[in-house]
Design a protein around this motif. Sequence first.
Motif, PDB file in Angstrom:
ATOM      1  N   VAL B  46       0.774  -1.170  -0.119  1.00 39.08           N
ATOM      2  CA  VAL B  46       0.010  -0.014   0.046  1.00 39.08           C
ATOM      3  C   VAL B  46       0.850   1.318  -0.015  1.00 39.08           C
ATOM      4  O   VAL B  46       1.957   1.147   0.467  1.00 39.08           O
ATOM      5  CB  VAL B  46      -0.773  -0.102   1.294  1.00 39.08           C
ATOM      6  CG1 VAL B  46      -1.876  -1.082   1.036  1.00 39.08           C
ATOM      7  CG2 VAL B  46      -0.317  -0.092   2.410  1.00 39.08           C
ATOM      8  N   PRO B  47       0.430   2.351  -0.561  1.00 33.53           N
ATOM      9  CA  PRO B  47      -0.868   2.408  -1.139  1.00 33.53           C
ATOM     10  C   PRO B  47      -1.162   1.761  -2.444  1.00 33.53           C
ATOM     11  O   PRO B  47      -0.213   1.563  -3.265  1.00 33.53           O
ATOM     12  CB  PRO B  47      -0.891   4.123  -1.637  1.00 33.53           C
ATOM     13  CG  PRO B  47       0.174   4.536  -0.820  1.00 33.53           C
ATOM     14  CD  PRO B  47       1.218   3.534  -0.639  1.00 33.53           C
ATOM     15  N   ILE B  66       2.031   6.966   5.352  1.00 38.42           N
ATOM     16  CA  ILE B  66       1.390   8.067   4.497  1.00 38.42           C
ATOM     17  C   ILE B  66       0.448   8.997   5.561  1.00 38.42           C
ATOM     18  O   ILE B  66      -0.184   8.419   6.267  1.00 38.42           O
ATOM     19  CB  ILE B  66       0.636   7.735   3.342  1.00 38.42           C
ATOM     20  CG1 ILE B  66      -0.578   6.729   3.714  1.00 38.42           C
ATOM     21  CG2 ILE B  66       1.379   7.089   2.208  1.00 38.42           C
ATOM     22  CD1 ILE B  66      -1.708   6.386   2.646  1.00 38.42           C
ATOM     23  N   THR B  67       0.654  10.238   5.326  1.00 37.82           N
ATOM     24  CA  THR B  67      -0.170  11.294   6.210  1.00 37.82           C
ATOM     25  C   THR B  67      -1.256  11.888   5.500  1.00 37.82           C
ATOM     26  O   THR B  67      -2.100  12.712   5.879  1.00 37.82           O
ATOM     27  CB  THR B  67       0.836  12.448   6.744  1.00 37.82           C
ATOM     28  OG1 THR B  67       1.097  13.044   5.495  1.00 37.82           O
ATOM     29  CG2 THR B  67       1.776  11.628   7.407  1.00 37.82           C
ATOM     30  N   GLY B  68      -1.426  11.588   4.042  1.00 37.65           N
ATOM     31  CA  GLY B  68      -2.417  12.048   3.212  1.00 37.65           C
ATOM     32  C   GLY B  68      -2.833  10.970   2.225  1.00 37.65           C
ATOM     33  O   GLY B  68      -2.169  10.131   2.054  1.00 37.65           O
ATOM     34  N   GLY B  69      -3.988  11.080   1.434  1.00 33.91           N
ATOM     35  CA  GLY B  69      -4.158  10.064   0.445  1.00 33.91           C
ATOM     36  C   GLY B  69      -4.927   8.854   1.072  1.00 33.91           C
ATOM     37  O   GLY B  69      -5.459   8.839   2.222  1.00 33.91           O
ATOM     38  N   ASN B  70      -4.862   7.992   0.477  1.00 37.28           N
ATOM     39  CA  ASN B  70      -5.484   6.566   1.059  1.00 37.28           C
ATOM     40  C   ASN B  70      -4.633   5.363   0.683  1.00 37.28           C
ATOM     41  O   ASN B  70      -3.959   5.107  -0.346  1.00 37.28           O
ATOM     42  CB  ASN B  70      -6.671   6.358   0.072  1.00 37.28           C
ATOM     43  CG  ASN B  70      -7.735   7.615   0.222  1.00 37.28           C
ATOM     44  OD1 ASN B  70      -8.349   7.794   1.350  1.00 37.28           O
ATOM     45  ND2 ASN B  70      -7.683   8.287  -0.760  1.00 37.28           N
ATOM     46  N   ALA B  71      -4.597   4.428   1.717  1.00 39.26           N
ATOM     47  CA  ALA B  71      -3.936   3.339   1.693  1.00 39.26           C
ATOM     48  C   ALA B  71      -4.517   2.339   0.548  1.00 39.26           C
ATOM     49  O   ALA B  71      -3.650   1.816  -0.409  1.00 39.26           O
ATOM     50  CB  ALA B  71      -4.105   2.526   3.008  1.00 39.26           C
ATOM     51  N   ILE B  72      -5.734   2.104   0.271  1.00 39.94           N
ATOM     52  CA  ILE B  72      -6.427   1.419  -0.743  1.00 39.94           C
ATOM     53  C   ILE B  72      -7.683   2.272  -1.250  1.00 39.94           C
ATOM     54  O   ILE B  72      -8.425   2.707  -0.502  1.00 39.94           O
ATOM     55  CB  ILE B  72      -7.021   0.120  -0.221  1.00 39.94           C
ATOM     56  CG1 ILE B  72      -5.727  -0.787   0.342  1.00 39.94           C
ATOM     57  CG2 ILE B  72      -7.620  -0.552  -1.394  1.00 39.94           C
ATOM     58  CD1 ILE B  72      -6.177  -2.091   0.955  1.00 39.94           C
ATOM     59  N   ALA B  73      -7.456   2.552  -2.486  1.00 43.39           N
ATOM     60  CA  ALA B  73      -8.441   3.191  -3.172  1.00 43.39           C
ATOM     61  C   ALA B  73      -9.381   2.360  -4.325  1.00 43.39           C
ATOM     62  O   ALA B  73      -8.548   1.635  -5.011  1.00 43.39           O
ATOM     63  CB  ALA B  73      -7.802   4.437  -4.176  1.00 43.39           C
ATOM     64  N   VAL B  74     -10.365   2.175  -4.079  1.00 40.29           N
ATOM     65  CA  VAL B  74     -11.294   1.326  -4.891  1.00 40.29           C
ATOM     66  C   VAL B  74     -11.649   2.288  -6.038  1.00 40.29           C
ATOM     67  O   VAL B  74     -12.402   3.278  -5.854  1.00 40.29           O
ATOM     68  CB  VAL B  74     -12.632   0.648  -4.077  1.00 40.29           C
ATOM     69  CG1 VAL B  74     -13.412   0.002  -5.099  1.00 40.29           C
ATOM     70  CG2 VAL B  74     -12.091  -0.018  -2.970  1.00 40.29           C
ATOM     71  N   ASN B  75     -11.351   1.781  -7.276  1.00 43.72           N
ATOM     72  CA  ASN B  75     -11.714   2.772  -8.379  1.00 43.72           C
ATOM     73  C   ASN B  75     -12.538   1.817  -9.478  1.00 43.72           C
ATOM     74  O   ASN B  75     -12.481   2.212 -10.884  1.00 43.72           O
ATOM     75  CB  ASN B  75     -10.274   3.264  -8.970  1.00 43.72           C
ATOM     76  CG  ASN B  75     -10.536   4.453  -9.724  1.00 43.72           C
ATOM     77  OD1 ASN B  75     -11.451   5.266  -9.727  1.00 43.72           O
ATOM     78  ND2 ASN B  75      -9.624   4.680 -10.815  1.00 43.72           N
ATOM     79  N   ALA B  76     -13.280   0.989  -9.018  1.00 45.89           N
ATOM     80  CA  ALA B  76     -14.224   0.112 -10.168  1.00 45.89           C
ATOM     81  C   ALA B  76     -15.401  -0.112  -9.419  1.00 45.89           C
ATOM     82  O   ALA B  76     -15.372  -0.371  -7.999  1.00 45.89           O
ATOM     83  CB  ALA B  76     -13.343  -0.939 -10.853  1.00 45.89           C
ATOM     84  N   GLY B 100      -6.798   8.024   4.615  1.00 46.71           N
ATOM     85  CA  GLY B 100      -7.609   7.519   4.863  1.00 46.71           C
ATOM     86  C   GLY B 100      -7.279   5.853   4.670  1.00 46.71           C
ATOM     87  O   GLY B 100      -6.142   5.695   3.989  1.00 46.71           O
ATOM     88  N   GLY B 101      -7.729   4.872   5.112  1.00 43.04           N
ATOM     89  CA  GLY B 101      -7.384   3.307   5.250  1.00 43.04           C
ATOM     90  C   GLY B 101      -7.853   2.805   3.855  1.00 43.04           C
ATOM     91  O   GLY B 101      -7.275   2.553   2.725  1.00 43.04           O
TER      92      GLY B 101
END
Lengths: 294, 296
Positions: B46-47, B66-76, B100-101
């Motif tokens: 991750v990310p 990470i202090t910003g963004g997301n560890a896992i982003a679901v994009n579908a 975000g997680g």
Amino acid sequence: MNRLSPVIAAILLFVAAALGTILPLPARAAESYDNCTGFIDTVPATISTQGTWCLRRDLSTAITSGVAITVATNNVTIDCNDFKVGGLAGGTGTDAHGIYAGSRFNITVRNCTVRGFLIGIYSNGGGGHLHEHNSLDSNTSYALIVNSPGSTIRRNRVLDTGGSTSATGLAYGIYAAEGVDVLDNTVNGVAATPDGSSDATAYGIYTATNGDGSVAGNRVRGLVASGTGLTYGIYNVDSGRMITRDNDVQGSGVAGSIGVRCTNNRATARDNVIAGFTTGILNCLSDGDTVNPN
Amino acid sequence: VETIMKRVPPGIASLLLLATVLGLALPLPARAAQGYDNCTGFIDTVPATISTQGTWCLRRDLGTSITGGNAIAVNANNVTIDCNDFKVGGLAAGTGTIAGGIRIDGRFNSIIRNCNIRGFAYGIVATADGGGHLIEHNNLDGNTYYAIIVASPGSTIRSNRVLDTGGSTTRVGAAYGIYAMRGTDVVDNTVNGVAATPTDSGYAAAYGIFAHDNDDASVAGNRIRGLAGAGPTYGIYSQNSSRLVVRDNDLQGSGGVGSSGVYCGNNQATARDNVIAGFATGIQDCLSSNNTVNTN
């Protein structure tokens, strides 16, 4: 333990030891294919051999009639492993069904995401089916129909049913008949395409001749009517001694709408919470229900 | 046990022996043998961004600073994240993180299951412009602002354990165990421990479950306790959720001034069969039926 009779203590130890051997521990695994008799890798498909038939990928079809998966024998489990059986490509005019079993017994449909069919999961005749842990989304007329005695519909999520342009005027989240339990399902969003008179009626859960069934622990909401159509949370026809209990039924204040409807007071409604309907409970024997008229 | 055994009649002793043998000989049911058969692929670092439908699995603990963004982003759409009880960890970023997680942004029919999510400002997030998600059997621990936010219609948050939420040093003044919007059911979760970092003026509100614009939904069968802070504490707080049903929840407060067990905003919402103890006000503004409010 000092003040406990040795015999009693021994019996307690025995019971504890025995329970440790026989009680099942909760299964916590991701999906496994170990028990799959075979795989359904394309649709339309027909299952003619008993056993557990699994999906291992998302499947979809553009058929506008017929069935994506036909179960043509008894004692079949369809385990989709959370994969999709998709029919959205058939469009809103589709007459196709997602999964169908006609005059079969002991069919289990589990962990399926069924989308975009006129009827998502459909069984007619036969009996003893179990449909559980499925997600039914955007089916256009009925999400589930189970017209098979001794069946159970439980823990399914039934979302956004309706919109058919080939069967207008009525839409149903769950339709159960002839002795079917409907337990712990969420039905959220039912809206039919208006018919030629611009009317549309929405049923969250509809039962017919289901006196030997319970409708319990369900959450029903998001029902939309048009014209002179109505919304019904749980509508029971020829309800016999059916029991409707512990359901949360939420309407939006449509004039003439009914939360729980029975044919007569041989059917029982108990401990339901009903809000946002013109009539909370109609005809049932009501015991301990909460009808919020605000 | 030895003393007991010496005094046990021989027949009973034989039964005990039999039970012991059975315990050793009989196979136990399979447990925690994680299967990966249905995994479309694996998330090994991750990310990560998931852009393909299917079931995406973890097979080891993962962590990030990470202090910003997301560890896992679901994009579908139609994505399942099955962590198989492994961890998605963000504690290394510290309490100032705004990361975000797992984030589902404008997608449909996601499932987040069996994840152990720790140390993010937002543990699991699903935004308003998607729907139909299922968030179940996760463990959310030590997230600093919101453990779970789902704003997607027709979603379900069930059987999660939400522990020790709060402590953000960048998002102060309030903390939320579960925040549900727009027709999201919140069923059978445990929320234990919510405590925000106070503002400069010393205000910190704690919300166990916050329902916002959540008319077509139920908040049912949850267990909420361990709410703390320098401001008000709310077990279940409903805002603009007119026909919400709140039933069968167990809410335990600690008697804080201004605390409320179940707050509805108006009586179109219904509270029934809840057990509420340790709040200054048990039930506020709801239509109340058959609740137990323990004022002792």
